[in-house]
Design an enzyme around this catalytic site. Structure first.
Site, PDB file in Angstrom:
ATOM      1  N   LYS A 186     -41.814 -78.216 -43.934  1.00 27.54           N
ATOM      2  CA  LYS A 186     -42.544 -77.118 -45.453  1.00 27.54           C
ATOM      3  C   LYS A 186     -43.102 -75.761 -44.642  1.00 27.54           C
ATOM      4  O   LYS A 186     -44.021 -76.524 -44.331  1.00 27.54           O
ATOM      5  CB  LYS A 186     -43.628 -77.689 -45.760  1.00 27.54           C
ATOM      6  CG  LYS A 186     -44.118 -77.457 -47.236  1.00 27.54           C
ATOM      7  CD  LYS A 186     -44.334 -76.557 -47.759  1.00 27.54           C
ATOM      8  CE  LYS A 186     -45.364 -75.939 -48.172  1.00 27.54           C
ATOM      9  NZ  LYS A 186     -46.012 -74.713 -48.382  1.00 27.54           N
ATOM     10  N   GLY A 243     -54.118 -77.240 -40.636  1.00 30.83           N
ATOM     11  CA  GLY A 243     -54.180 -76.219 -41.388  1.00 30.83           C
ATOM     12  C   GLY A 243     -56.187 -76.420 -41.888  1.00 30.83           C
ATOM     13  O   GLY A 243     -56.961 -77.012 -41.191  1.00 30.83           O
ATOM     14  N   SER A 244     -56.024 -77.002 -43.399  1.00 28.22           N
ATOM     15  CA  SER A 244     -58.255 -76.378 -43.510  1.00 28.22           C
ATOM     16  C   SER A 244     -57.900 -78.330 -43.807  1.00 28.22           C
ATOM     17  O   SER A 244     -56.847 -79.143 -43.780  1.00 28.22           O
ATOM     18  CB  SER A 244     -57.184 -76.348 -45.693  1.00 28.22           C
ATOM     19  OG  SER A 244     -56.692 -76.888 -45.997  1.00 28.22           O
ATOM     20  N   GLY A 247     -56.432 -79.194 -47.256  1.00 26.49           N
ATOM     21  CA  GLY A 247     -55.102 -79.732 -47.253  1.00 26.49           C
ATOM     22  C   GLY A 247     -54.911 -81.609 -46.856  1.00 26.49           C
ATOM     23  O   GLY A 247     -54.073 -81.780 -47.313  1.00 26.49           O
ATOM     24  N   GLY A 248     -55.629 -81.235 -45.133  1.00 24.49           N
ATOM     25  CA  GLY A 248     -54.843 -82.323 -44.783  1.00 24.49           C
ATOM     26  C   GLY A 248     -55.255 -83.373 -45.690  1.00 24.49           C
ATOM     27  O   GLY A 248     -55.091 -84.653 -45.280  1.00 24.49           O
ATOM     28  N   GLU A 267     -54.879 -81.921 -38.372  1.00 28.45           N
ATOM     29  CA  GLU A 267     -55.376 -81.380 -37.221  1.00 28.45           C
ATOM     30  C   GLU A 267     -55.723 -80.534 -38.531  1.00 28.45           C
ATOM     31  O   GLU A 267     -55.822 -79.463 -38.943  1.00 28.45           O
ATOM     32  CB  GLU A 267     -55.171 -80.737 -36.364  1.00 28.45           C
ATOM     33  CG  GLU A 267     -55.745 -79.927 -35.420  1.00 28.45           C
ATOM     34  CD  GLU A 267     -55.560 -78.145 -34.911  1.00 28.45           C
ATOM     35  OE1 GLU A 267     -54.382 -79.178 -33.629  1.00 28.45           O
ATOM     36  OE2 GLU A 267     -56.055 -77.999 -34.784  1.00 28.45           O
ATOM     37  N   CYS A 304     -58.624 -73.062 -33.867  1.00 24.86           N
ATOM     38  CA  CYS A 304     -59.309 -74.257 -34.398  1.00 24.86           C
ATOM     39  C   CYS A 304     -60.693 -74.816 -33.130  1.00 24.86           C
ATOM     40  O   CYS A 304     -61.008 -75.400 -33.460  1.00 24.86           O
ATOM     41  CB  CYS A 304     -57.890 -75.272 -34.909  1.00 24.86           C
ATOM     42  SG  CYS A 304     -56.948 -75.242 -33.815  1.00 24.86           S
ATOM     43  N   GLU A 394     -66.671 -75.358 -40.883  1.00 27.02           N
ATOM     44  CA  GLU A 394     -66.250 -74.440 -40.061  1.00 27.02           C
ATOM     45  C   GLU A 394     -65.538 -73.582 -41.284  1.00 27.02           C
ATOM     46  O   GLU A 394     -65.552 -73.273 -41.968  1.00 27.02           O
ATOM     47  CB  GLU A 394     -64.918 -74.698 -40.369  1.00 27.02           C
ATOM     48  CG  GLU A 394     -64.190 -74.120 -38.897  1.00 27.02           C
ATOM     49  CD  GLU A 394     -62.739 -74.257 -38.878  1.00 27.02           C
ATOM     50  OE1 GLU A 394     -61.515 -74.069 -38.385  1.00 27.02           O
ATOM     51  OE2 GLU A 394     -62.133 -75.566 -40.250  1.00 27.02           O
TER      52      GLU A 394
HETATM   53  P1  NAP Z   1     -54.470 -74.892 -46.134  1.00 34.49           P
HETATM   54  O1  NAP Z   1     -54.759 -73.986 -46.965  1.00 34.49           O
HETATM   55  O2  NAP Z   1     -54.196 -75.881 -45.681  1.00 34.49           O
HETATM   56  O3  NAP Z   1     -52.126 -74.923 -46.213  1.00 34.49           O
HETATM   57  C1  NAP Z   1     -51.876 -75.225 -45.214  1.00 34.49           C
HETATM   58  C2  NAP Z   1     -50.275 -75.986 -46.028  1.00 34.49           C
HETATM   59  O4  NAP Z   1     -51.076 -77.645 -46.426  1.00 34.49           O
HETATM   60  C3  NAP Z   1     -50.018 -74.703 -46.466  1.00 34.49           C
HETATM   61  O5  NAP Z   1     -48.488 -75.259 -46.223  1.00 34.49           O
HETATM   62  C4  NAP Z   1     -49.942 -75.141 -48.023  1.00 34.49           C
HETATM   63  O6  NAP Z   1     -49.345 -75.226 -49.239  1.00 34.49           O
HETATM   64  C5  NAP Z   1     -50.746 -76.969 -47.556  1.00 34.49           C
HETATM   65  N1  NAP Z   1     -51.843 -77.534 -48.738  1.00 34.49           N
HETATM   66  C6  NAP Z   1     -52.841 -77.046 -48.539  1.00 34.49           C
HETATM   67  N2  NAP Z   1     -53.470 -77.654 -50.083  1.00 34.49           N
HETATM   68  C7  NAP Z   1     -52.678 -78.634 -50.222  1.00 34.49           C
HETATM   69  C8  NAP Z   1     -52.772 -79.671 -50.743  1.00 34.49           C
HETATM   70  N3  NAP Z   1     -53.399 -80.047 -51.704  1.00 34.49           N
HETATM   71  N4  NAP Z   1     -52.142 -80.366 -51.087  1.00 34.49           N
HETATM   72  C9  NAP Z   1     -50.342 -80.137 -50.435  1.00 34.49           C
HETATM   73  N5  NAP Z   1     -50.224 -79.308 -49.306  1.00 34.49           N
HETATM   74  C10 NAP Z   1     -51.589 -78.881 -49.638  1.00 34.49           C
HETATM   75  O7  NAP Z   1     -54.448 -74.393 -44.953  1.00 34.49           O
HETATM   76  P2  NAP Z   1     -54.401 -72.188 -44.189  1.00 34.49           P
HETATM   77  O8  NAP Z   1     -53.606 -71.570 -45.585  1.00 34.49           O
HETATM   78  O9  NAP Z   1     -53.523 -72.426 -43.152  1.00 34.49           O
HETATM   79  O10 NAP Z   1     -55.197 -71.880 -44.502  1.00 34.49           O
HETATM   80  C11 NAP Z   1     -56.733 -72.057 -45.220  1.00 34.49           C
HETATM   81  C12 NAP Z   1     -57.914 -72.739 -44.221  1.00 34.49           C
HETATM   82  O11 NAP Z   1     -57.399 -73.449 -43.430  1.00 34.49           O
HETATM   83  C13 NAP Z   1     -58.443 -71.726 -43.503  1.00 34.49           C
HETATM   84  O12 NAP Z   1     -58.988 -70.821 -44.266  1.00 34.49           O
HETATM   85  C14 NAP Z   1     -59.519 -72.384 -42.690  1.00 34.49           C
HETATM   86  O13 NAP Z   1     -61.005 -73.252 -42.599  1.00 34.49           O
HETATM   87  C15 NAP Z   1     -58.274 -73.585 -42.650  1.00 34.49           C
HETATM   88  N6  NAP Z   1     -57.301 -73.579 -40.780  1.00 34.49           N
HETATM   89  C16 NAP Z   1     -57.816 -74.802 -40.270  1.00 34.49           C
HETATM   90  C17 NAP Z   1     -57.177 -74.145 -39.256  1.00 34.49           C
HETATM   91  C18 NAP Z   1     -57.286 -75.567 -37.983  1.00 34.49           C
HETATM   92  O14 NAP Z   1     -56.503 -75.652 -37.197  1.00 34.49           O
HETATM   93  N7  NAP Z   1     -58.825 -76.046 -38.145  1.00 34.49           N
HETATM   94  C19 NAP Z   1     -55.552 -73.778 -39.133  1.00 34.49           C
HETATM   95  C20 NAP Z   1     -55.786 -72.962 -39.919  1.00 34.49           C
HETATM   96  C21 NAP Z   1     -56.556 -73.117 -41.118  1.00 34.49           C
HETATM   97  P3  NAP Z   1     -48.831 -74.123 -49.690  1.00 34.49           P
HETATM   98  O15 NAP Z   1     -48.077 -72.946 -49.392  1.00 34.49           O
HETATM   99  O16 NAP Z   1     -49.130 -74.169 -51.353  1.00 34.49           O
HETATM  100  O17 NAP Z   1     -50.949 -73.155 -49.434  1.00 34.49           O
END
Ligand code: NAP
Length: 525
Positions: A186, A243-244, A247-248, A267, A304, A394
């Site tokens: 995805k 990711g977040s 989301g995770g 992660e 991260c 974070e």
């Molecule tokens: P994200 O919002 O978690 O998105 C990552 C993936 O997961 C995207 O494909 C997203 O789809 C999907 N997703 C998000 N929420 C979901 C849900 N409730 N159900 C199903 N799928 C879902 O992460 P991001 O866009 O990379 O960044 C947002 C925040 O994540 C950052 O501000 C940061 O805080 C954190 N982040 C942390 C790390 C780390 O390594 N710790 C890395 C990157 C980001 P969509 O396409 O619909 O958004």
């Protein structure tokens, strides 16, 4: 492989087609302009087709011998290199990351694929064991054989912050392919063009290696619709996510609520504490501060493993550390962040720290203009940190909090109260060794990687790396998403008892046709 243009297409089986759900464009965060072409999300019918093809591909793909599977991983690496110029320029435009970083990341991605080719050829990951029958024993023992087998089709969510190394052809995909699992990615909406180019490199390798077309698919679409549908599909047997936390954990819930729950290796968030001991600060405080500034701002802080928390003892020379960091940050230009959403989340996090009456704002770098990350360092006392847990949330970007602890006992309490972390770093001098011995078990309990006199940014891809940690840094601290051990996430042990030799997997047959290392009757071969 010829260079190819981004066409705005999903890749399902051997085909490529535009989605038919909501359309979107990639966005250049540096120029703040829309990038062509347009993309559109997939539908539930696309999810169904990708899962059906992946399920059909599983048996033939997992039956491939080590040489064929390793050659496939190497073919992907070669194809990525063949389209490097297009991938690099598209990834730079879609992420705002500089060329040197993207080229480095491409090298890391192809290096990862080749590492897994080596792992597959080596065969130790299978942990094959044979305990021959003991018919004369009372009671008699059957012939018992174990090998690790792939889980089945795996869904990988591309990460926003590593458009190559943690995305379509990144570590999750490479390790799942190495294990023998078909992969459905995805894509992350922030870099769809880069995703398509990397996906085409994989699709071409699938065709060139004569593998079943369902070995790989790339879908676009929203996480809450396409992502959830993929994780919920009964044919999917494992999930890789970076990711977040929100989301995770949402995807973990979907996976747990299935009729057959499946593992989600997510992660998520980590603030990666850095402990500065008094001897180290006295000896080289300014140099540590300058190195810290480099780690804090690497990739606009969007790592991260970013050092989001610094712990020191009151009375130690934190002034030298702060001065070193301040001097280095003063020389830096603000760096573009990946997306408007990530920039907005960063600003909100920093604003909350500025407004928090418990903090002192000790370093504020150049605020810049546009979607940039202003480097920031705040200071608090340990009492305040422990009284207000929002201070340990974070803030994804170049922001960190320096915590002054009264004494070693309080430092240990702060560490013990932290959530699980990907990394913990400790800066020491010879005079600190007794204190280090005392602190080390506390740090080890909290983190997947403990490092000395450095920072966690820059995760080497090798056999001994752990990029994982106790919850919530990852969903399962028994695993790593970087390094050769990442393959273990996609395997399960299967035991064959009294199976006729010809019906056993080649890895367990008496003649050992794949020449895999095995433990036979307790003796490693
Ligand atoms: P994200 O919002 O978690 O998105 C990552 C993936 O997961 C995207 O494909 C997203 O789809 C999907 N997703 C998000 N929420 C979901 C849900 N409730 N159900 C199903 N799928 C879902 O992460 P991001 O866009 O990379 O960044 C947002 C925040 O994540 C950052 O501000 C940061 O805080 C954190 N982040 C942390 C790390 C780390 O390594 N710790 C890395 C990157 C980001 P969509 O396409 O619909 O958004």
């Amino acid at each position: 492989m010829d260079e190819m243009a981004v066409q705005g297409e999903m890749l399902i089986g051997a085909g490529a087609r535009a989605g038919t759900a909501a359309s979107f464009h990639a966005f250049d965060p540096t120029l703040q302009t829309v990038l062509e072409p347009s993309f559109a999300g997939g539908t539930l019918a696309d999810v169904d087709q990708a899962c059906a093809l992946a399920a059909a591909a599983f048996d033939p793909f997992r039956a491939t011998g080590p040489e064929a599977r390793a050659a496939f991983l190497e073919a992907i690496a070669v194809n990525l290199e063949g389209t490097a110029e297009a991938i690099v320029s598209r990834a730079m435009a879609e992420t705002g990351l500089p060329e040197v970083r993207i080229r480095g990341e491409l090298g890391r991605t192809t290096g990862q694929l080749r590492l897994f080719a080596r792992v597959v050829r080596d065969g130790s990951y299978l942990d094959a064991r044979i305990d021959h029958a003991l018919p004369e024993r009372t009671p008699p023992r059957a012939d018992i054989r174990l090998v690790h087998q792939p889980l089945g089709p795996v869904v990988v969510f591309g990460a926003s912050n590593f458009p190559l190394a943690f995305s379509v052809a990144g570590g999750d995909t490479a390790s799942a392919f190495a294990a023998g699992c078909p992969v459905i990615v995805k894509a992350h909406h922030a870099h769809p063009g880069t995703s398509e180019l990397a996906g085409r490199a994989i699709q071409q390798a699938v065709a060139d290696c004569g593998l079943p077309e369902g070995t790989f698919a790339l879908l676009f679409g929203s996480g809450t619709e396409i992502g959830v549908a993929l994780v919920a599909d009964p044919r999917v047997q494992g999930v890789g996510f970076t990711g977040s936390f929100a989301g995770g954990t949402a995807l973990m819930k979907v996976a747990q609520q299935r009729a057959q729950p499946i593992p989600v290796y997510a992660e998520m968030s980590s603030i990666n504490p850095v402990v500065l001991l008094p001897g180290a600060l006295a000896e080289r405080g300014a140099a540590i501060g300058a190195a810290f500034a480099g780690a804090l701002t690497l990739g606009a802080g969007q790592f991260c493993t970013n050092p989001g928390l610094v712990l020191a003892l009151e009375g130690s020379d934190t002034a030298a550390f702060v001065a070193g960091a301040k001097g280095a940050i003063a020389e830096m230009k603000p760096a573009t962040m990946l997306t408007g959403g990530i920039h907005n989340a960063y600003r909100l996090g920093v604003d909350a720290l500025v407004a928090n009456p418990r903090t002192t704002h000790v370093i504020a770098g150049d605020p810049g203009e546009g979607l940039v990350s202003q480097p920031n360092l705040f200071a608090v006392t340990a009492e305040d940190l422990m009284a207000d847990h929002s201070l340990t949330a974070e803030v994804f970007g170049a922001s960190s909090v320096l915590v002054r602890c009264k004494d070693a006992a309080q430092l240990k309490t702060v560490i013990d109260e932290l959530e699980g972390q990907l990394t913990a770093a400790i800066h020491v001098a010879a005079s600190d060794l007794d204190l280090v011995r005392d602190l080390l078990p506390h740090l080890e309990r909290r983190a997947g990687r403990v490092l000395f006199n450095g920072f966690g940014t820059g995760v080497e891809v090798c056999d001994a790396m752990v990029h994982g940690g106790p919850y919530p840094s990852t969903s399962d601290g028994r695993s790593t998403s970087v390094g050769s051990l990442a393959i273990a996430r996609w395997l399960r042990p299967v035991c064959f008892q009294d199976a006729p030799d010809a019906l056993l997997p080649p890895t367990l047959q008496d003649a050992n046709p794949w020449k895999v290392p095995r433990r036979v009757n307790g003796v490693r071969g």
